[in-house]
Design an enzyme around this catalytic site. Structure first.
Site, PDB file in Angstrom:
ATOM      1  N   TYR A  55      29.361  45.865  35.395  1.00 42.05           N
ATOM      2  CA  TYR A  55      29.347  45.268  34.059  1.00 42.05           C
ATOM      3  C   TYR A  55      29.525  46.300  32.940  1.00 42.05           C
ATOM      4  O   TYR A  55      29.143  46.063  31.809  1.00 42.05           O
ATOM      5  CB  TYR A  55      28.053  44.467  33.848  1.00 42.05           C
ATOM      6  CG  TYR A  55      28.035  43.235  34.713  1.00 42.05           C
ATOM      7  CD1 TYR A  55      27.957  43.361  36.093  1.00 42.05           C
ATOM      8  CD2 TYR A  55      28.116  41.967  34.184  1.00 42.05           C
ATOM      9  CE1 TYR A  55      27.964  42.247  36.913  1.00 42.05           C
ATOM     10  CE2 TYR A  55      28.122  40.847  34.993  1.00 42.05           C
ATOM     11  CZ  TYR A  55      28.042  41.000  36.352  1.00 42.05           C
ATOM     12  OH  TYR A  55      28.044  39.895  37.161  1.00 42.05           O
ATOM     13  N   ASP A  79      22.119  33.230  41.488  1.00 45.68           N
ATOM     14  CA  ASP A  79      22.588  31.846  41.361  1.00 45.68           C
ATOM     15  C   ASP A  79      22.505  31.132  42.708  1.00 45.68           C
ATOM     16  O   ASP A  79      22.134  29.961  42.784  1.00 45.68           O
ATOM     17  CB  ASP A  79      24.050  31.793  40.861  1.00 45.68           C
ATOM     18  CG  ASP A  79      24.148  31.731  39.343  1.00 45.68           C
ATOM     19  OD1 ASP A  79      23.314  32.360  38.669  1.00 45.68           O
ATOM     20  OD2 ASP A  79      25.072  31.055  38.837  1.00 45.68           O
ATOM     21  N   LYS A 118      26.126  47.588  49.421  1.00 50.80           N
ATOM     22  CA  LYS A 118      27.337  47.505  50.246  1.00 50.80           C
ATOM     23  C   LYS A 118      27.791  48.937  50.547  1.00 50.80           C
ATOM     24  O   LYS A 118      28.941  49.319  50.299  1.00 50.80           O
ATOM     25  CB  LYS A 118      28.409  46.706  49.480  1.00 50.80           C
ATOM     26  CG  LYS A 118      29.629  46.322  50.292  1.00 50.80           C
ATOM     27  CD  LYS A 118      29.369  45.230  51.313  1.00 50.80           C
ATOM     28  CE  LYS A 118      30.608  44.951  52.136  1.00 50.80           C
ATOM     29  NZ  LYS A 118      30.361  44.004  53.237  1.00 50.80           N
ATOM     30  N   ASP A 141      23.625  39.165  40.186  1.00 54.88           N
ATOM     31  CA  ASP A 141      24.120  38.009  39.446  1.00 54.88           C
ATOM     32  C   ASP A 141      24.468  36.886  40.420  1.00 54.88           C
ATOM     33  O   ASP A 141      24.047  35.739  40.276  1.00 54.88           O
ATOM     34  CB  ASP A 141      25.361  38.454  38.639  1.00 54.88           C
ATOM     35  CG  ASP A 141      25.800  37.422  37.622  1.00 54.88           C
ATOM     36  OD1 ASP A 141      25.144  36.367  37.507  1.00 54.88           O
ATOM     37  OD2 ASP A 141      26.817  37.666  36.943  1.00 54.88           O
ATOM     38  N   ASP A 167      26.508  40.896  51.872  1.00 53.85           N
ATOM     39  CA  ASP A 167      26.985  39.667  52.528  1.00 53.85           C
ATOM     40  C   ASP A 167      25.927  39.125  53.485  1.00 53.85           C
ATOM     41  O   ASP A 167      25.695  37.909  53.563  1.00 53.85           O
ATOM     42  CB  ASP A 167      28.341  39.899  53.222  1.00 53.85           C
ATOM     43  CG  ASP A 167      28.474  41.274  53.860  1.00 53.85           C
ATOM     44  OD1 ASP A 167      27.509  42.067  53.801  1.00 53.85           O
ATOM     45  OD2 ASP A 167      29.539  41.555  54.437  1.00 53.85           O
TER      46      ASP A 167
END
Ligand code: NAI
Ligand code: MG
Length: 332
Positions: free
Chosen positions: A124, A230, A170, A226, A202
């Protein structure tokens, strides 16, 4: 009296924040509330997405409660998200999202996890540049940001009695950047008294669905947090129930996880629970724990009694939900 700035914002923001303010009044929270503007409607009215007056008010406040804002849909090279600007200006480096089912009849899996997301860098940074045939995005990971986000996750575990923390990364692909995050995680966790674990992002997405009870606290970088928050919110009953806070060392901005939901804005259909629970989190931050607990218990009880908006399988609109919620709160 603690001073609080309230920014309703766009779309359903004013509707859900309106409900949350009624709840704060109903529990007699000793707050001096100041309203401020930010977002698209503010821009259309004043020519600024984030007016200086809002920044000044925030500067003088103990905390803030924010609804949501609508991002412009047409590309404007000068647009900088006001929320990202606030996170930077007040160094709100941790985005903390507790995700739990508000009632056993809501949601898909039995989640009770807190997601602690690095909020200032990662994907970001917003730095993108053209190269022949495409675009390169810069992704920043610093040791300092990793240290303080891991430390924050550890202190949340201690405060909330969570026994393990899982680092989500990751580093099998992003060996240097995520590798740094992972290295710092193990440095800080060792000897902390909290059990450290790790998952590739993942695998973490799958674990949230398949073995949610194994996850107590996730600490992760910006983009992963983020997306996973959700996912977790949807598993635990939907965005309408998911509160959050942007936390710095000396300031905190509380907000529902959801956006401005233009599809239902102005239709009396928004679920105000995420905003109400964000307000309760703010009370806890301001050391008004008893009032926070009272609100949280009433949420569970209301849902159990079928006091629900449509997204949660109920029939009530925002206004009726709020009215029934306040009745229950006053009888508790
Ligand atoms: P969204 O969270 O606003 O909506 C996603 C879906 O969930 C929609 O179908 C919406 O109706 C539903 N929903 C969300 N909150 C709800 C609630 N309280 N009660 C019932 N249903 C609810 O995400 P979307 O549609 O991707 O974004 C809409 C706008 O919000 C965009 O302009 C986006 O940039 C902005 N946004 C702002 C955020 C913020 O201010 N922190 C965060 C996320 C998005
Ligand atoms: Mg998001």
């Amino acid at each position: 009296m603690r001073k609080v700035t309230v920014i309703p914002g766009d779309g359903i923001g004013p509707e859900v924040i309106g409900s949350a303010l009624e709840v704060l009044r109903a529990v007699d929270a000793p707050l001096e509330v100041h309203r401020a503007d930010m977002g698209l409607a503010c821009y259309q009215r004043t020519g600024s997405y984030l007016p200086q007056e809002t920044l000044d008010l925030l500067e003088e406040s103990d905390a803030a409660l924010f609804g949501a804002i609508t991002s412009p849909t047409t590309y404007d090279p000068d647009y900088r998200s006001p929320l990202l600007r606030l996170r930077k200006a007040f160094d709100l480096y941790a985005n903390v999202r507790p995700v739990r089912r508000p009632h056993p009849t809501v949601g898909l899996v039995a989640l009770d996890v807190v997601i602690v997301r690095e909020n200032t860098e990662g994907m970001y940074t917003g730095v993108e540049r053209d190269v022949p045939g495409g675009v390169i995005t810069e992704r920043l990971v610093t040791r300092k940001a990793c240290e303080r986000i891991v430390d924050r996750a550890l202190s949340i575990c201690r405060e909330e009695g969570r026994k393990s923390v899982t680092c989500v990364h990751k580093s099998n692909v992003l060996r240097r950047s995520d590798g740094l995050f992972r290295e710092v995680f193990w440095e800080r966790v060792r000897g902390s008294g909290i059990e450290g674990r790790e998952l590739l992002v993942d695998a973490a997405a799958a674990a949230l669905v398949q073995r949610p009870e194994s996850l107590e606290c996730l600490v992760t970088l910006n983009l992963y947090g983020d997306i996973l928050s959700d996912e977790a919110a949807a598993l635990a009953g939907g965005l309408g129930f998911a509160p959050s806070v942007n936390l710095g060392e000396s300031f905190a901005l509380f907000e529902p996880t959801h956006g401005s939901a233009p599809d239902i804005a102005g239709k009396d259909r928004a679920n105000p629970v995420a905003a109400i629970l964000s307000a309760a989190m703010m009370l806890r931050y301001l050391e008004m724990d008893e009032k926070a607990v009272r609100i949280e218990r009433t949420v569970t009880e209301a849902i159990g009694r079928g006091i629900r908006t449509a997204d949660a399988g109920g029939r009530m609109g925002t206004a009726e939900f709020t009215k029934r919620f306040l009745e229950l709160l006053s009888s508790a």
